[in-house]
Motif scaffolding. Structure first.
Motif, PDB file in Angstrom:
ATOM      1  N   TRP A 123       0.817  -1.209   0.000  1.00  0.00           N
ATOM      2  CA  TRP A 123       0.000   0.000   0.000  1.00  0.00           C
ATOM      3  C   TRP A 123       0.856   1.267   0.000  1.00  0.00           C
ATOM      4  O   TRP A 123       0.316   2.377   0.125  1.00  0.00           O
ATOM      5  N   ASN A 124       2.161   1.117  -0.144  1.00  0.00           N
ATOM      6  CA  ASN A 124       3.025   2.291  -0.161  1.00  0.00           C
ATOM      7  C   ASN A 124       2.826   3.067  -1.469  1.00  0.00           C
ATOM      8  O   ASN A 124       2.864   2.493  -2.560  1.00  0.00           O
ATOM      9  N   GLY A 125       2.637   4.349  -1.351  1.00  0.00           N
ATOM     10  CA  GLY A 125       2.396   5.183  -2.515  1.00  0.00           C
ATOM     11  C   GLY A 125       0.961   5.215  -2.979  1.00  0.00           C
ATOM     12  O   GLY A 125       0.665   5.812  -4.022  1.00  0.00           O
ATOM     13  N   TYR A 126       0.024   4.566  -2.252  1.00  0.00           N
ATOM     14  CA  TYR A 126      -1.385   4.563  -2.671  1.00  0.00           C
ATOM     15  C   TYR A 126      -2.055   5.849  -2.224  1.00  0.00           C
ATOM     16  O   TYR A 126      -1.889   6.309  -1.088  1.00  0.00           O
ATOM     17  N   ASP A 127      -2.821   6.411  -3.117  1.00  0.00           N
ATOM     18  CA  ASP A 127      -3.546   7.640  -2.823  1.00  0.00           C
ATOM     19  C   ASP A 127      -4.987   7.281  -2.483  1.00  0.00           C
ATOM     20  O   ASP A 127      -5.709   6.754  -3.354  1.00  0.00           O
ATOM     21  N   PRO A 128      -5.434   7.524  -1.247  1.00  0.00           N
ATOM     22  CA  PRO A 128      -6.835   7.187  -0.914  1.00  0.00           C
ATOM     23  C   PRO A 128      -7.855   7.960  -1.714  1.00  0.00           C
ATOM     24  O   PRO A 128      -9.008   7.540  -1.822  1.00  0.00           O
ATOM     25  N   ALA A 129      -7.457   9.065  -2.283  1.00  0.00           N
ATOM     26  CA  ALA A 129      -8.419   9.837  -3.080  1.00  0.00           C
ATOM     27  C   ALA A 129      -8.829   9.093  -4.343  1.00  0.00           C
ATOM     28  O   ALA A 129      -9.868   9.418  -4.945  1.00  0.00           O
ATOM     29  N   GLU A 130      -8.023   8.112  -4.775  1.00  0.00           N
ATOM     30  CA  GLU A 130      -8.400   7.358  -5.966  1.00  0.00           C
ATOM     31  C   GLU A 130      -9.634   6.489  -5.741  1.00  0.00           C
ATOM     32  O   GLU A 130     -10.304   6.103  -6.697  1.00  0.00           O
ATOM     33  N   HIS A 131      -9.900   6.161  -4.471  1.00  0.00           N
ATOM     34  CA  HIS A 131     -11.073   5.326  -4.198  1.00  0.00           C
ATOM     35  C   HIS A 131     -12.374   6.077  -4.433  1.00  0.00           C
ATOM     36  O   HIS A 131     -13.441   5.460  -4.533  1.00  0.00           O
TER      37      HIS A 131
END
Length: 567
Positions: free
Chosen positions: A149-157
């Protein structure tokens, strides 16, 4: 003990002094050695532990090679990751030497280009040259490189929510168009429109509000198939158990009388029995209370009540948290309660007396009825209850009808192998009793009585002269014994048979003549006629014995042997 590599090669004297120093440190008379950080080293540690290998030797006594090294996790940061898709400034105007032949960027070659392969690359067209990518060097640690989950942007959800919202809006619009096309005043359709408007944030009228039965959207979860006996709620993903299988009859359809047991549609429960006239063990459904108060359910309810009462008094008893403790405390409580009850009963009887009045007959015998719950089977056996019922036949007993003095089956007639009444010897069921006259008539009409009293028109031939008294046993038999032998249930040729020697000799002679064909049918007819006149059977015991003696047995190895001698 110091490291051997730190000491180096010692002389004999230095080695002896080192041994003495180690012994003094183990005895506690000398101070312990210190490592690099100033911590004392236990002198009792073996040498294979305290001695550092050559690739970790620091030249001083230390135990750092046995300790876990301090791990630097400063590089493990979740926010430090590659900036995907970042471009370094504006794109170039002309193709540069050494750039990608497809897109014109300087950061990669044509083999590594992620752009769509062009028919003519930027090298030849010199147009639409892409900007250079930003090459980043992220110093990630061991955990940071393996974090999925490193580098994941929660805004993409949020894009997933937007997609579902768009699908729901299209479905709502389609539903509104279907309702507009229909010319109906159905309240359910109006409620659907009101519920759709309420979903957009509008406050509708209270009359058009949704209920618990209409919250489930049939169109939304129509693809979720339910298994037999289970229901899968697609919203919460919780599997619940239905109260019946679809093939079974519903509880509210067993008895359609409105005054019968009440059915709660919300909980799908019917506490009372729908048909109260049918016994509980024979009914298809006896009510929820029948199952609730059967088996071990009452004991569990008593245990739960004890746990509540104990908790109200301040005791730490919880049936769900510690059921074993609750069960043991309840068992101990019941034992103490019984002991206290017996003690109080004994003290009251010792003080006031009256123990003789307590020894009375059961209530069933005194009053003829009781309120104790007892269940019986179809045959009258006790299934549940305190006292077992007495064994009794399911047929009516001691019922005397039609002037009889005895019941049916009290007398047995061996000649006809039939049961009857002992008072009149009648073998006809539910006949009228005739008393002693019927007994006399039955005896007079019996076969034995008729044969013994029948007149003989022709006297039997005189017996031949006997050589001894033993030979006359068969002829000197009384008529009653011969009749009893002929009409008894014993078959011919069975049991203790009495044979006459002269009659047996004549029977053997006739049997041989019959086999050889020397005798005519007239003589055999006369013999058979004489046998009929002298006896009540066609075949006598002597004739049967003669037949047995002269018949040929196929299994006998001597069957082909024929005896030519005569008797």
């Amino acid at each position: 003990m110091a490291s051997a590599s730190a000491i180096g090669k010692l002389s004999r004297e230095e080695f002896r002094r080192q041994k003495d120093l180690d012994a003094a440190r183990k005895a506690g008379t000398a101070p312990a050695a210190l490592d690099e950080e100033g911590r004392p080293i236990n002198p009792h540690i073996p040498q294979y532990i305290s001695q550092a290998p050559w690739y970790l030797d620091t030249g001083a006594p230390s135990l750092s090679h046995q300790r876990r090294p301090d791990y630097d996790d400063s590089a493990n940061k979740l926010n430090e990751w590659y900036d995907r898709g970042a471009k370094a400034g504006p794109a170039a105007k002309k193709y540069r030497k050494g750039a990608c032949e497809n897109c014109g960027a300087m950061t990669h070659k044509k083999a590594d280009c992620l752009e769509r392969p062009r028919k003519k690359g930027a090298k030849f067209t010199n147009s639409n040259i892409q900007a250079d990518e930003v090459i980043q060097e992220v110093a990630a640690g061991y955990d940071a490189k393996r974090d999925r989950w490193n580098g994941y942007d929660p805004a993409e959800h949020k894009a997933i929510y937007d997609e579902y919202a768009a699908v729901e809006a299209a479905r709502q619009k389609l539903r509104e168009e279907e309702i507009d096309n229909q010319t109906t005043t159905d309240l359910a359709a109006v409620r659907k429109v009101a519920k759709a408007g309420k979903g957009e944030g509008k406050e509708g009228d209270a009359d058009f509000g949704s209920s618990d039965e209409e919250d489930a959207d049939e169109d939304k979860y129509a693809d979720a198939a339910d298994a037999v006996g289970q229901k899968l709620d697609a919203k919460t993903r919780i599997t619940v158990r239905n109260l019946r299988i679809r093939e079974d009859t519903a509880k509210y359809l067993i008895n359609l009388d409105p005054e019968s047991a009440y059915y709660d549609p919300k909980t799908r429960s019917m506490r009372d029995a729908p048909d109260k006239d049918i016994p509980a063990e024979e009914a298809r459904f006896a009510g929820d209370n029948f199952f609730r108060y059967s088996g071990e359910a009452p004991e569990v309810q008593k245990l739960q009540l004890f746990a509540w009462q104990a908790a109200a008094r301040g005791n730490d008893v919880h049936l769900n948290a510690n059921p074993t403790q609750g069960e043991l405390l309840h068992h101990e409580f019941r034992q103490k309660k019984d002991e206290l009850k017996d003690t109080s009963k004994i003290s009251i009887l010792a003080k006031y007396g009256g123990a003789q009045y307590l020894e009375t007959a059961p209530k069933e015998l005194l009053q003829g009825q009781t309120e104790d719950y007892v269940e019986y089977s179809r045959s009258g056996q006790v299934i549940k209850g305190r006292e077992r019922a007495k064994v009794k036949s399911k047929y009516p007993e001691d019922v005397i009808v039609n002037n009889h003095q005895a019941v049916w089956g009290s007398w047995y007639d061996p000649s006809t192998t039939s049961w009857g009444y002992a008072c009149c010897h009648s073998i006809i069921h539910i006949s009228y009793c005739s008393g002693l006259a019927g007994i006399e008539a039955t005896q007079a009409s019996s076969a034995q009585h008729l044969l013994s009293s029948a007149p003989t028109n022709q006297s039997p031939p005189p017996p031949p002269p006997q050589a001894s008294g033993e030979a006359s046993t068969g002829q000197d038999e009384p008529p009653a014994s011969r009749i009893e032998q002929n009409f008894s249930k014993q078959r011919i040729g069975e049991g203790d048979v009495k044979l006459d020697k002269d009659s047996l000799a004549r029977a053997l002679s006739d049997e041989k003549k019959r086999k050889l064909g020397e005798d005519s049918d007239d003589r055999s007819g006369k013999k058979r006629k004489g046998a009929l006149e002298s006896s009540s059977h066609d075949v006598t015991e002597e004739e049967l014995e003669a037949y047995r003696m002269n018949r040929r047995m196929t299994e006998d190895p001597m069957a082909n042997y024929v005896d030519t001698d005569t008797y």
